[in-house]
Write a protein that holds these residues in place. Structure first.
Motif, PDB file in Angstrom:
ATOM      1  N   SER A 155      62.354  60.544  32.553  1.00 16.34           N
ATOM      2  CA  SER A 155      62.158  59.675  33.395  1.00 16.34           C
ATOM      3  C   SER A 155      61.090  58.678  32.768  1.00 16.34           C
ATOM      4  O   SER A 155      60.034  58.996  32.580  1.00 16.34           O
ATOM      5  N   PHE A 156      61.479  57.484  32.624  1.00 14.03           N
ATOM      6  CA  PHE A 156      60.386  56.574  32.043  1.00 14.03           C
ATOM      7  C   PHE A 156      60.062  55.275  33.215  1.00 14.03           C
ATOM      8  O   PHE A 156      59.387  54.289  32.641  1.00 14.03           O
ATOM      9  N   GLY A 157      60.354  55.546  34.419  1.00  7.69           N
ATOM     10  CA  GLY A 157      60.211  54.300  35.069  1.00  7.69           C
ATOM     11  C   GLY A 157      59.106  54.160  36.134  1.00  7.69           C
ATOM     12  O   GLY A 157      58.915  53.270  36.779  1.00  7.69           O
ATOM     13  N   ALA A 158      58.035  54.890  35.781  1.00  9.56           N
ATOM     14  CA  ALA A 158      56.793  54.777  36.617  1.00  9.56           C
ATOM     15  C   ALA A 158      56.256  53.389  36.746  1.00  9.56           C
ATOM     16  O   ALA A 158      55.656  53.041  37.735  1.00  9.56           O
ATOM     17  N   ARG A 159      56.365  52.659  35.576  1.00 11.21           N
ATOM     18  CA  ARG A 159      56.162  51.280  35.559  1.00 11.21           C
ATOM     19  C   ARG A 159      56.584  50.378  36.595  1.00 11.21           C
ATOM     20  O   ARG A 159      55.977  49.256  36.758  1.00 11.21           O
ATOM     21  N   HIS A 160      57.837  50.895  37.077  1.00 10.54           N
ATOM     22  CA  HIS A 160      58.537  49.954  38.048  1.00 10.54           C
ATOM     23  C   HIS A 160      57.975  49.985  39.415  1.00 10.54           C
ATOM     24  O   HIS A 160      58.397  49.626  40.318  1.00 10.54           O
ATOM     25  N   MET A 173      56.364  56.225  21.565  1.00 11.66           N
ATOM     26  CA  MET A 173      55.149  55.142  21.297  1.00 11.66           C
ATOM     27  C   MET A 173      55.768  53.876  21.768  1.00 11.66           C
ATOM     28  O   MET A 173      56.811  53.650  21.975  1.00 11.66           O
ATOM     29  N   PRO A 174      54.764  52.933  22.208  1.00 13.13           N
ATOM     30  CA  PRO A 174      55.194  51.559  22.734  1.00 13.13           C
ATOM     31  C   PRO A 174      55.293  50.609  21.682  1.00 13.13           C
ATOM     32  O   PRO A 174      54.753  50.786  20.464  1.00 13.13           O
ATOM     33  N   HIS A 175      55.727  49.552  21.799  1.00 13.52           N
ATOM     34  CA  HIS A 175      55.986  48.410  20.891  1.00 13.52           C
ATOM     35  C   HIS A 175      54.419  47.863  20.627  1.00 13.52           C
ATOM     36  O   HIS A 175      54.272  47.662  19.499  1.00 13.52           O
ATOM     37  N   ALA A 176      53.695  47.953  21.695  1.00 16.51           N
ATOM     38  CA  ALA A 176      52.204  47.609  21.498  1.00 16.51           C
ATOM     39  C   ALA A 176      51.619  48.218  20.205  1.00 16.51           C
ATOM     40  O   ALA A 176      50.893  47.421  19.314  1.00 16.51           O
ATOM     41  N   VAL A 205      64.237  59.307  16.070  1.00 18.35           N
ATOM     42  CA  VAL A 205      63.819  57.714  16.325  1.00 18.35           C
ATOM     43  C   VAL A 205      64.118  57.093  17.992  1.00 18.35           C
ATOM     44  O   VAL A 205      65.096  57.925  18.325  1.00 18.35           O
ATOM     45  N   ARG A 206      63.446  56.289  18.133  1.00 17.00           N
ATOM     46  CA  ARG A 206      63.857  55.710  19.415  1.00 17.00           C
ATOM     47  C   ARG A 206      64.086  54.052  19.301  1.00 17.00           C
ATOM     48  O   ARG A 206      63.547  53.621  18.605  1.00 17.00           O
ATOM     49  N   ILE A 207      65.200  54.040  19.655  1.00 20.18           N
ATOM     50  CA  ILE A 207      66.059  52.592  19.687  1.00 20.18           C
ATOM     51  C   ILE A 207      66.010  52.109  21.049  1.00 20.18           C
ATOM     52  O   ILE A 207      66.675  52.665  22.177  1.00 20.18           O
ATOM     53  N   CYS A 259      67.583  56.904  22.992  1.00 14.83           N
ATOM     54  CA  CYS A 259      67.783  55.440  23.426  1.00 14.83           C
ATOM     55  C   CYS A 259      67.012  55.267  24.688  1.00 14.83           C
ATOM     56  O   CYS A 259      66.994  56.152  25.597  1.00 14.83           O
ATOM     57  N   SER A 260      66.485  54.091  24.879  1.00  9.25           N
ATOM     58  CA  SER A 260      66.117  53.749  26.036  1.00  9.25           C
ATOM     59  C   SER A 260      66.153  52.235  26.455  1.00  9.25           C
ATOM     60  O   SER A 260      66.838  51.728  25.610  1.00  9.25           O
ATOM     61  N   GLY A 261      65.938  51.760  27.725  1.00  6.66           N
ATOM     62  CA  GLY A 261      65.830  50.486  28.002  1.00  6.66           C
ATOM     63  C   GLY A 261      67.455  49.993  28.872  1.00  6.66           C
ATOM     64  O   GLY A 261      68.445  49.821  28.067  1.00  6.66           O
ATOM     65  N   GLY A 262      67.059  49.674  30.148  1.00  7.32           N
ATOM     66  CA  GLY A 262      68.247  49.348  31.029  1.00  7.32           C
ATOM     67  C   GLY A 262      69.110  50.257  31.122  1.00  7.32           C
ATOM     68  O   GLY A 262      70.412  49.838  31.308  1.00  7.32           O
ATOM     69  N   LEU A 263      69.100  51.503  30.754  1.00  8.89           N
ATOM     70  CA  LEU A 263      70.411  52.568  30.704  1.00  8.89           C
ATOM     71  C   LEU A 263      70.707  52.936  32.134  1.00  8.89           C
ATOM     72  O   LEU A 263      70.065  52.899  33.085  1.00  8.89           O
ATOM     73  N   THR A 264      71.900  52.908  32.361  1.00  6.39           N
ATOM     74  CA  THR A 264      72.715  53.403  33.519  1.00  6.39           C
ATOM     75  C   THR A 264      73.573  54.729  33.259  1.00  6.39           C
ATOM     76  O   THR A 264      73.802  54.863  32.176  1.00  6.39           O
ATOM     77  N   GLY A 300      65.866  57.745  27.699  1.00  3.54           N
ATOM     78  CA  GLY A 300      64.642  57.506  28.784  1.00  3.54           C
ATOM     79  C   GLY A 300      65.281  56.743  29.654  1.00  3.54           C
ATOM     80  O   GLY A 300      65.859  55.472  29.381  1.00  3.54           O
ATOM     81  N   VAL A 301      65.090  56.791  30.986  1.00  2.57           N
ATOM     82  CA  VAL A 301      65.737  56.099  31.935  1.00  2.57           C
ATOM     83  C   VAL A 301      64.529  55.716  32.981  1.00  2.57           C
ATOM     84  O   VAL A 301      63.972  56.621  33.468  1.00  2.57           O
ATOM     85  N   GLY A 302      64.523  54.276  33.461  1.00  2.00           N
ATOM     86  CA  GLY A 302      63.677  54.062  34.506  1.00  2.00           C
ATOM     87  C   GLY A 302      64.106  53.447  35.768  1.00  2.00           C
ATOM     88  O   GLY A 302      64.288  53.983  36.601  1.00  2.00           O
ATOM     89  N   SER A 303      64.689  52.251  35.457  1.00  2.00           N
ATOM     90  CA  SER A 303      65.118  51.386  36.478  1.00  2.00           C
ATOM     91  C   SER A 303      66.094  51.652  37.181  1.00  2.00           C
ATOM     92  O   SER A 303      66.527  51.524  38.343  1.00  2.00           O
ATOM     93  N   HIS A 304      67.135  52.594  36.695  1.00  2.00           N
ATOM     94  CA  HIS A 304      68.230  53.127  37.411  1.00  2.00           C
ATOM     95  C   HIS A 304      67.731  53.952  38.651  1.00  2.00           C
ATOM     96  O   HIS A 304      68.284  54.091  39.775  1.00  2.00           O
TER      97      HIS A 304
HETATM   98  C1  PCP Z   1      61.324  51.197  27.694  1.00  2.00           C
HETATM   99  C2  PCP Z   1      62.403  50.214  28.111  1.00  2.00           C
HETATM  100  C3  PCP Z   1      61.682  49.879  29.601  1.00  2.00           C
HETATM  101  C4  PCP Z   1      61.368  51.377  30.089  1.00  2.00           C
HETATM  102  C5  PCP Z   1      61.434  52.282  28.935  1.00  2.00           C
HETATM  103  C6  PCP Z   1      62.036  52.021  31.201  1.00  2.00           C
HETATM  104  O1  PCP Z   1      60.204  50.749  27.523  1.00  2.00           O
HETATM  105  O2  PCP Z   1      61.981  48.780  27.565  1.00  2.00           O
HETATM  106  O3  PCP Z   1      60.844  48.792  29.732  1.00  2.00           O
HETATM  107  O4  PCP Z   1      63.256  51.764  31.036  1.00  2.00           O
HETATM  108  P1  PCP Z   1      64.318  51.080  32.028  1.00  2.00           P
HETATM  109  O5  PCP Z   1      64.657  49.862  31.492  1.00  2.00           O
HETATM  110  O6  PCP Z   1      65.392  51.946  32.230  1.00  2.00           O
HETATM  111  O7  PCP Z   1      63.596  50.760  33.349  1.00  2.00           O
HETATM  112  P2  PCP Z   1      59.102  50.667  26.061  1.00  2.00           P
HETATM  113  O8  PCP Z   1      59.959  50.498  24.795  1.00  2.00           O
HETATM  114  O9  PCP Z   1      58.525  52.223  25.892  1.00  2.00           O
HETATM  115  O10 PCP Z   1      58.153  49.637  26.764  1.00  2.00           O
HETATM  116  P3  PCP Z   1      57.392  48.638  25.808  1.00  2.00           P
HETATM  117  O11 PCP Z   1      58.312  47.620  25.457  1.00  2.00           O
HETATM  118  O12 PCP Z   1      56.158  48.231  26.344  1.00  2.00           O
HETATM  119  O13 PCP Z   1      57.074  49.089  24.514  1.00  2.00           O
END
Ligand code: PCP
Length: 383
Positions: free
Chosen positions: A132-137, A175-178, A233-235, A268-273, A288-292
């Protein structure tokens, strides 16, 4: 009490001030009229089964809210699935709980929505690592609510540190892109090496590989840089650059394998459903799943009085009388009047939670998670 972020404090919730104004006016009116009837009320989302199951949770917070109040409560166990009918029944003098309705429904509605979406995510890739990666939302004050719902639905972990302290479970992540930006383009190897040197041995070495160059180049560079220390690796390729994400992952897998890095996992992560995860689950090792999860609709629970001073009652469109819900061996969810026979071989699902203000149930997240996953299988949960 200091409240710099303007959130409603726990004290206000426990005291019944976290309520809708019309309940305060109801209290004033009933006290003025000398009325406080004995009622039975039920929490429901749908009156009848709809064919679509949802996960019930938040019940631990409801129990805390009602501790010490002169009511009896029965409710589904934490993590049970339901499809229509009551999930919770409360009985007592109406004014004992009227003002608590708002908070009670809030404790149930949003976490049940999170847990239902998390279960969809879990079942989309039963064999994969899913975090679960969605705490930021969400507002940080409810981060542990999100992460708890994720664990309840069987996810393998979560990223939020403070939630980890509350749930007694260490947060995970990569790790973050930062971090990559701080080292700069062309210096990715320095970033991964520094990470490897800096973090504890228990932290998986998962290199973020989509920051500056293509995913294949950065993945191979990470593998060459960390060698056997690299776990994965994380994509997180941005949607606008994603093209055929499945193909990108397969290509990275191929190139890693071709150079002997078969043990390096692809995360993998980013907008996954659930839909996209199903398409990727045979080529990626984890998600890694957040917004779903965090964007899930709250379950539309309402509380309705169904019996007043011993007589059945309901508003139009709702069903009067005290009800029971039961599960049959075929996974059926049945709603019946409590004083009638339920279905043959039906197992009643409502269990005591509070008796005259005393909490009569124990809570264990691991047990609730086991129940949730077993029940999902029993009812053929499939959103
Ligand atoms: C990942 C992704 C979403 C985060 C995880 C939650 O962030 O880009 O912002 O996934 P979601 O899209 O399912 O909500 P990171 O790559 O860790 O963020 P950053 O770009 O800040 O490094």
């Amino acid at each position: 009490m200091s409240n710099p972020f303007g959130t409603v404090p726990s004290e206000a919730i426990l005291e019944g001030d976290a309520t809708d104004a019309y309940f305060e006016r109801t209290r004033a009116t009933l006290e003025h009229a000398g009325k406080n009837p004995h009622v039975v009320a039920e929490v429901t989302a749908d009156q009848f089964p709809t064919g679509e199951f949802e996960v019930f949770t938040g019940v631990k917070d409801v129990a805390t809210l009602f501790e010490g109040r002169a009511v009896d409560i029965d409710a589904l166990p934490d993590g049970q699935l339901f499809d229509g009918g009551p999930v919770l029944r409360i009985e007592g003098p109406y004014l004992e709980f009227a003002a608590l309705e708002t908070s009670m429904l809030g404790f149930l509605s949003q976490p049940s929505g999170f847990a239902t979406a998390a279960l969809e995510t879990r079942l989309a890739a039963p064999e994969s690592l899913v975090l679960s990666f969605g705490a930021r939302h969400v507002h940080p004050s409810i981060a542990a609510t999100v992460e708890r719902a994720a664990l309840l639905a069987g996810l393998d972990g979560f990223s939020h540190v403070a939630a980890g302290e509350i749930l007694d479970r260490e947060a995970g992540g990569t790790m973050p892109h930062a971090l990559m930006f701080c080292f700069g383009e062309g210096n990715q190897a320095d970033a991964w090496t520094a990470f490897d040197e800096a973090v504890g041995e228990d932290v998986p070495r998962i290199a973020l590989v989509d920051t500056f160059w293509d995913e294949k180049s950065e993945s191979l560079l990470a593998a060459e840089t960390l060698g056997e220390d690299l776990d994965g690796v994380r994509i997180d390729t941005t949607g606008s650059r994603r093209g055929d994400f499945r193909h990108i992952i397969r290509e990275v897998r191929w190139e890693l394998d071709a150079r002997g890095y078969e043990d390096v996992d692809i995360f993998c992560s980013g907008g996954l459903t659930p839909e996209t995860i199903r398409e990727l689950r045979d080529v990626a090792d984890g998600f890694g799943v957040g917004s779903h999860i965090t964007g899930a609709d709250s379950v539309d629970f309402s509380l309705d009085i169904v019996e007043i001073d011993g007589e059945p009652i309901s508003k139009r469109g709702k069903l009067s009388g005290i009800k029971d819900v039961s599960r049959t061996p075929d996974g059926g969810h049945h709603v019946t009047l409590a004083d009638r026979d339920g279905p043959t071989e039906g197992e009643s699902l409502l269990e005591p939670l509070v008796r005259d203000g005393e909490l009569v149930r124990e809570f264990d997240l691991a047990d609730a998670s086991e129940r949730c996953l077993a029940d999902a299988e029993a009812v053929g949960f499939d959103h």
